[in-house]
Design a protein around this motif. Structure first.
Motif, short mmCIF file in Angstrom:
data_model
loop_
_atom_site.label_atom_id
_atom_site.label_comp_id
_atom_site.label_asym_id
_atom_site.label_seq_id
_atom_site.Cartn_x
_atom_site.Cartn_y
_atom_site.Cartn_z
N ALA A 42 0.59 -1.19 -0.02
CA ALA A 42 0.00 -0.04 -0.07
C ALA A 42 0.88 1.38 -0.09
O ALA A 42 0.37 2.39 -0.56
CB ALA A 42 -0.86 0.01 1.11
N ARG A 43 2.12 1.18 0.88
CA ARG A 43 3.01 2.38 0.77
C ARG A 43 3.46 2.54 -0.70
O ARG A 43 3.64 3.77 -0.98
CB ARG A 43 4.14 2.15 1.88
CG ARG A 43 4.91 3.05 2.03
CD ARG A 43 6.17 2.91 2.81
NE ARG A 43 6.87 1.76 2.61
CZ ARG A 43 7.91 1.33 1.25
NH1 ARG A 43 8.07 2.19 0.80
NH2 ARG A 43 8.15 0.31 1.42
N VAL A 44 3.73 1.87 -1.67
CA VAL A 44 4.28 1.84 -2.83
C VAL A 44 3.32 2.31 -3.88
O VAL A 44 3.45 2.81 -4.86
CB VAL A 44 5.26 0.63 -3.34
CG1 VAL A 44 5.67 0.77 -4.57
CG2 VAL A 44 6.19 0.29 -2.41
N LEU A 45 1.93 1.60 -3.50
CA LEU A 45 0.99 1.57 -4.59
C LEU A 45 0.16 2.97 -4.66
O LEU A 45 -0.49 3.29 -5.49
CB LEU A 45 -0.08 0.61 -4.52
CG LEU A 45 0.47 -0.79 -5.12
CD1 LEU A 45 -0.56 -1.77 -4.70
CD2 LEU A 45 0.84 -0.73 -6.55
N LYS A 46 0.33 3.72 -3.47
CA LYS A 46 -0.40 5.11 -3.51
C LYS A 46 -0.64 5.80 -4.56
O LYS A 46 0.21 5.86 -5.40
CB LYS A 46 0.28 5.82 -2.30
CG LYS A 46 0.11 5.59 -0.94
CD LYS A 46 0.56 6.33 0.06
CE LYS A 46 0.53 6.22 1.35
NZ LYS A 46 0.96 6.98 2.38
N PRO A 79 5.12 0.22 -13.06
CA PRO A 79 5.25 -0.24 -11.77
C PRO A 79 6.54 0.26 -10.94
O PRO A 79 7.20 -0.51 -10.43
CB PRO A 79 5.29 -1.77 -11.85
CG PRO A 79 5.89 -2.12 -13.01
CD PRO A 79 5.23 -0.82 -13.96
N GLU A 80 6.76 1.45 -10.81
CA GLU A 80 8.00 2.13 -10.37
C GLU A 80 7.90 1.86 -8.59
O GLU A 80 6.80 1.92 -8.24
CB GLU A 80 7.92 3.92 -10.47
CG GLU A 80 8.10 4.03 -12.16
CD GLU A 80 8.17 5.24 -12.15
OE1 GLU A 80 8.82 6.31 -11.33
OE2 GLU A 80 7.90 5.89 -13.26
N GLY A 81 9.08 1.21 -8.27
CA GLY A 81 9.25 1.00 -6.90
C GLY A 81 8.38 -0.33 -6.40
O GLY A 81 8.88 -0.53 -5.11
#
Length: 173
Positions: A42-46, A79-81
């Motif tokens: 969730a932290r990366v997908l924001k 899909p960065e990060g």
């Protein structure tokens, strides 16, 4: 060395009856996302949220579609990060998309899909079959998107087009 030319899976024109239209969908980049155990995706997908079963998470042009236990397909975004928190694989060349929109889309697909499609609302999806072909079915406003393996795209098109024509013939009676 020769130049490779990318081709659409089907390369067909839309067909329809009344306001009901079957068309090919350009899926663009498709990335399979399978989060690592305990990873904070969730932290990366924001601002996207990893979807629960049967759910589509979307923000702008980006969509994250549930495709199975611990897996989703990312459409319309890079899909960065994500590589640090999930296993990623490019699925772009492996899938083809069809859309069936308009009045009667539920009735046409009901001939082919073993689900009660009336229960699906936009923002929901399902893994099911179309005849003998596995598919991902996404409810959108006004109809459905049907995702099948690219190798089965022509068969899926044929099945849906035949069901559309039969529905159209019955509607004229």
């Amino acid at each position: 060395m020769g130049n490779l030319i990318a081709k659409r899976p089907l390369g067909v024109d839309p067909v329809g009856h009344g306001d009901l239209v079957l068309a090919e969908v350009d899926l663009g980049r498709v990335t399979s996302v399978a989060p690592f155990a305990g990873a904070d995706v969730a932290r990366v997908l924001k601002p996207l949220v990893f979807p629960a079963p049967g759910v589509v998470s979307s923000k702008g042009d980006a969509r994250l579609v549930w495709t199975g236990r611990g897996q989703a397909f990312l459409f319309g975004a890079v899909p960065e990060g994500l590589g640090a928190v999930a296993a990623l694989s490019d699925q772009s060349d492996g899938w083809a998309g069809l859309s069936l929109t308009g009045t009667g889309a539920v009735d046409v697909l009901a001939r082919l899909v073993p689900l009660d499609l009336r229960a699906l609302v936009p923002g929901q999806c399902a893994r099911t079959t179309l005849g003998h072909m596995p598919l991902i079915l996404i409810a959108v406003f006004g109809g459905f998107e049907v995702l099948v393996f690219r190798s089965m795209a022509r068969s899926a098109w044929h099945e849906v087009e035949q069901a559309l024509r039969m529905w159209g013939a019955r509607a004229q009676c």
